[in-house]
Design an enzyme around this catalytic site. Sequence first.
Site, PDB file in Angstrom:
ATOM      1  N   HIS D  95       0.760  -1.227   0.391  1.00 22.30           N
ATOM      2  CA  HIS D  95      -0.020  -0.413   0.206  1.00 22.30           C
ATOM      3  C   HIS D  95       0.741   1.145   0.526  1.00 22.30           C
ATOM      4  O   HIS D  95       2.191   1.462   0.587  1.00 22.30           O
ATOM      5  CB  HIS D  95      -1.273   0.110   1.177  1.00 22.30           C
ATOM      6  CG  HIS D  95      -1.627   1.379   1.414  1.00 22.30           C
ATOM      7  ND1 HIS D  95      -2.682   1.660   0.762  1.00 22.30           N
ATOM      8  CD2 HIS D  95      -2.026   2.457   2.152  1.00 22.30           C
ATOM      9  CE1 HIS D  95      -2.758   3.336   0.973  1.00 22.30           C
ATOM     10  NE2 HIS D  95      -2.899   2.785   2.143  1.00 22.30           N
ATOM     11  N   HIS D  97       0.820   6.017  -0.881  1.00 23.33           N
ATOM     12  CA  HIS D  97       0.208   7.140  -1.021  1.00 23.33           C
ATOM     13  C   HIS D  97       0.420   7.401  -1.930  1.00 23.33           C
ATOM     14  O   HIS D  97       0.439   8.634  -2.918  1.00 23.33           O
ATOM     15  CB  HIS D  97       0.308   8.109   0.159  1.00 23.33           C
ATOM     16  CG  HIS D  97      -0.547   7.572   0.834  1.00 23.33           C
ATOM     17  ND1 HIS D  97      -1.869   8.333   1.497  1.00 23.33           N
ATOM     18  CD2 HIS D  97      -0.906   6.324   1.793  1.00 23.33           C
ATOM     19  CE1 HIS D  97      -2.815   7.453   2.412  1.00 23.33           C
ATOM     20  NE2 HIS D  97      -2.309   6.496   2.605  1.00 23.33           N
ATOM     21  N   ASP D 120       0.667  -4.886 -21.235  1.00 26.43           N
ATOM     22  CA  ASP D 120       1.563  -5.616 -19.789  1.00 26.43           C
ATOM     23  C   ASP D 120       1.847  -6.110 -18.991  1.00 26.43           C
ATOM     24  O   ASP D 120       1.648  -6.914 -18.352  1.00 26.43           O
ATOM     25  CB  ASP D 120       3.151  -4.164 -20.501  1.00 26.43           C
ATOM     26  CG  ASP D 120       2.883  -4.840 -21.579  1.00 26.43           C
ATOM     27  OD1 ASP D 120       3.051  -5.269 -23.096  1.00 26.43           O
ATOM     28  OD2 ASP D 120       4.423  -3.838 -22.392  1.00 26.43           O
ATOM     29  N   HIS D 169      -8.625   7.396  -1.146  1.00 22.44           N
ATOM     30  CA  HIS D 169      -7.547   6.629   0.199  1.00 22.44           C
ATOM     31  C   HIS D 169      -6.169   6.621  -1.264  1.00 22.44           C
ATOM     32  O   HIS D 169      -5.663   7.600  -1.271  1.00 22.44           O
ATOM     33  CB  HIS D 169      -8.017   5.624   0.632  1.00 22.44           C
ATOM     34  CG  HIS D 169      -7.104   5.317   2.011  1.00 22.44           C
ATOM     35  ND1 HIS D 169      -7.322   4.249   3.048  1.00 22.44           N
ATOM     36  CD2 HIS D 169      -5.552   5.499   1.644  1.00 22.44           C
ATOM     37  CE1 HIS D 169      -6.576   3.772   3.359  1.00 22.44           C
ATOM     38  NE2 HIS D 169      -4.894   4.870   2.930  1.00 22.44           N
ATOM     39  N   TYR D 227       7.655 -12.601 -24.452  1.00 19.64           N
ATOM     40  CA  TYR D 227       8.687 -11.642 -23.471  1.00 19.64           C
ATOM     41  C   TYR D 227       9.601 -11.669 -22.673  1.00 19.64           C
ATOM     42  O   TYR D 227       9.368 -13.038 -21.523  1.00 19.64           O
ATOM     43  CB  TYR D 227       7.249 -10.559 -23.280  1.00 19.64           C
ATOM     44  CG  TYR D 227       8.655  -9.657 -22.649  1.00 19.64           C
ATOM     45  CD1 TYR D 227       8.191  -8.077 -23.478  1.00 19.64           C
ATOM     46  CD2 TYR D 227       9.003  -9.423 -21.262  1.00 19.64           C
ATOM     47  CE1 TYR D 227       9.286  -6.991 -22.720  1.00 19.64           C
ATOM     48  CE2 TYR D 227       8.948  -8.332 -20.414  1.00 19.64           C
ATOM     49  CZ  TYR D 227       9.590  -6.914 -21.538  1.00 19.64           C
ATOM     50  OH  TYR D 227      10.120  -5.604 -20.913  1.00 19.64           O
TER      51      TYR D 227
END
Lengths: 232, 232, 232, 232
Positions: D95, D97, D120, D169, D227
């Site tokens: 997580h 910001h 991708d 958030h 790839y």
Amino acid sequence: MNLKALKEQVLTANLDLPRHHLVTFTWGNVSGIDRERGLVVIKPSGVSYDKMQLEDLVVLDLTGRQVEGALRPSSDTATHLVLYRTYPELGGVVHTHSTHATAWAQACRAIPIFGTTQADYFNGEIPCSRLLTPREVEEDYEGLTGHLIVETLKQTPILTMPGVLVANHGPFSWGKDADDAVHNAVVLEEVARMAWLTGQINPQAHALPDYLLEKHYQRKHGKHAYYGQTET
Amino acid sequence: MNLKALKEQVLTANLDLPRHHLVTFTWGNVSGIDRERGLVVIKPSGVSYDKMQLEDLVVLDLTGRQVEGALRPSSDTATHLVLYRTYPELGGVVHTHSTHATAWAQACRAIPIFGTTQADYFNGEIPCSRLLTPREVEEDYEGLTGHLIVETLKQTPILTMPGVLVANHGPFSWGKDADDAVHNAVVLEEVARMAWLTGQINPQAHALPDYLLEKHYQRKHGKHAYYGQTET
Amino acid sequence: MNLKALKEQVLTANLDLPRHHLVTFTWGNVSGIDRERGLVVIKPSGVSYDKMQLEDLVVLDLTGRQVEGALRPSSDTATHLVLYRTYPELGGVVHTHSTHATAWAQACRAIPIFGTTQADYFNGEIPCSRLLTPREVEEDYEGLTGHLIVETLKQTPILTMPGVLVANHGPFSWGKDADDAVHNAVVLEEVARMAWLTGQINPQAHALPDYLLEKHYQRKHGKHAYYGQTET
Amino acid sequence: MNLKALKEQVLTANLDLPRHHLVTFTWGNVSGIDRERGLVVIKPSGVSYDKMQLEDLVVLDLTGRQVEGALRPSSDTATHLVLYRTYPELGGVVHTHSTHATAWAQACRAIPIFGTTQADYFNGEIPCSRLLTPREVEEDYEGLTGHLIVETLKQTPILTMPGVLVANHGPFSWGKDADDAVHNAVVLEEVARMAWLTGQINPQAHALPDYLLEKHYQRKHGKHAYYGQTET
């Protein structure tokens, strides 16, 4: 230039991509060509820049046959090869997902020729391709991306327009060698950024008039160029 | 100050351009003048900043006659010389293609005086020139760019407006010496960036009222200035 | 904390401004206060950060009488002093011209409370002041800027709103000491940047509902806060 | 992998957040899981990255019982645990910001699939959640944020959509281990930035057609991916 020198140039050119903030992770590739031998040196697929060694580079002929190197070449190799086969003047090709140039490609918009910064390198607006059709994607995605670039450039002399946007994908650029191609990739990203800002400041911003475009392009690249030092 | 000291100052000022992120590759040039001898020291054309040496700098008189240096001077030299000949107060001149100031120039928009940051250095909005005509471009592009700047500034005392935008091209700035000119180029880029953001946040943003503009400009540059330390 | 320790904290806090990219040249100042002795330590005016020494800092009492230091204090000193006199909780004050916060101030717009990032520090939208009148500017510009901030904050408990925008000028922020004030200046710049982007992506973006604002502010600053480690 | 190796991986992954410019101060957290032992290693709450040590990391079981570590775990721990309990394929959760992804979250807008860069990694547009209700916030804010993410993803196979936006958030992302989760957090931030720019350049920009989305996603992640290098 022998093959080892070319490999060194291509390695340096690849490492210049992160140095110029043009790539995130492995999102870019540079190749260079030895025209005498007909050999192309290109970055391996998905190898991170900080671990890349000279021996990781892949050498292919113009038909795509792998001549040297244990690793798989960049997944965009077929696009590079079409460009080399079509334009004998090209010595280096670059593909990146640099932020602002990619945003213009995603917006499916040509970059207008708003100022002399662009005119010093690109002889007009930088075109954006159409999308490949489902059939083209299925048939030969990377090879036909090369042909799409050729179609987008029409009859433009290749070194007067050293870059293009592939719609919803990102920029390709090129030059007389791998180093020059990276130089043009840096310029393309910077003019893309400036053009975005210009449109934000003045949505009615007009293109540079032809006589100024011509003046700037010619003072740098024309027969009577007086920018830079005379090469001797 | 002798000529060697001036050269050192001009070299340092040129190297400050990449340090302040004002230039890509060789897209910028700084000059300084020795008023007693009437000699201008300027960056050579197209030489990269990381290789530039003291002996690469070019020395010219105010008519443009090259007095010292083996290299060709910046292609914008004639513009610098017009400014020095017109304004005896100038000690240094800078031209860059810094991103945000160039975007305003490409948008052909003066930078409004949105706040005290700009008022601390520029006594009002930063004007943008008209375009040169085809005839002017053909006749003497760089020299007439200098005269265009003079025309754009009108009767403004030159050191109260230490920069200007040349339409579809980019910013020029100046100061009492080369170092001060670079300082003002950094400020011009930063106020250009802030002004762009201001217009994005509030398209109806108003200019700083005259009494606040005056207050800030004078507390830093007026007779009774109290910003900074008294120079002794 | 003795005065020497306070000076060291204020020096470090000032040097943190360029480290966090909050200032160009000398465009910012930090102060700290020793509440027992009633002494404020503040940056000298117009001294560059890379040359600043402990002995350059200026010490004043709360009436503005200079107690220590040979240099002139920051030109914004009177603003800092009003804040210290009005709010006994304050231990440090910062003023910068950080890019995005200044753009909001130039746009004369409060920063809406668009998300939890802001709610973790600011208990609501960050207000923007009115302009001082010509008479106020003439009478006592910097002192009345302090009173303007107090007027703008109304009855808000000062540490629940650790920053404000002064119209057409820039941000001020504060905290329980100089280091905390700089921390809040960094947060203010980052939430200003995010709020600008949010408005660009969705011009109809709505404010965080009160119950989420309250939740985030309280989980970090409330009586039952559970963010961070318990201070022992 | 033993617990010590997992801790080292989680520490490195946390330190990669500031290295990739994804966090300001302590605004982010990474966890990793040892599926055999059912143990999660996560960053402690509010500890700055430059001081974080291996022994500061917190070890919990999947019910949230703290097994090792003297510090309090990240305040978002309950969200991580819900994701691990719901999706057995997950090895790491992040997580942050990060600026542009948070701006999209604050704008309450899904990130459209504008180009191959996103294709991708993400098999379509990156969804944005609804807001939690006041009752949900009061009942179990962090745990229900986890369930909100699950609700937002619907039936999408979790590793084909390695990130999501939580409204007002910020972004959460994940991967097969902690390192892969951070990799995806970097990609999410970069595609958020490109998508914002794309919408600025062309407000009518269209999504990548399905056949191109499929082509890019499959050439990198499908059964016949070509790839990168074959993992051996």
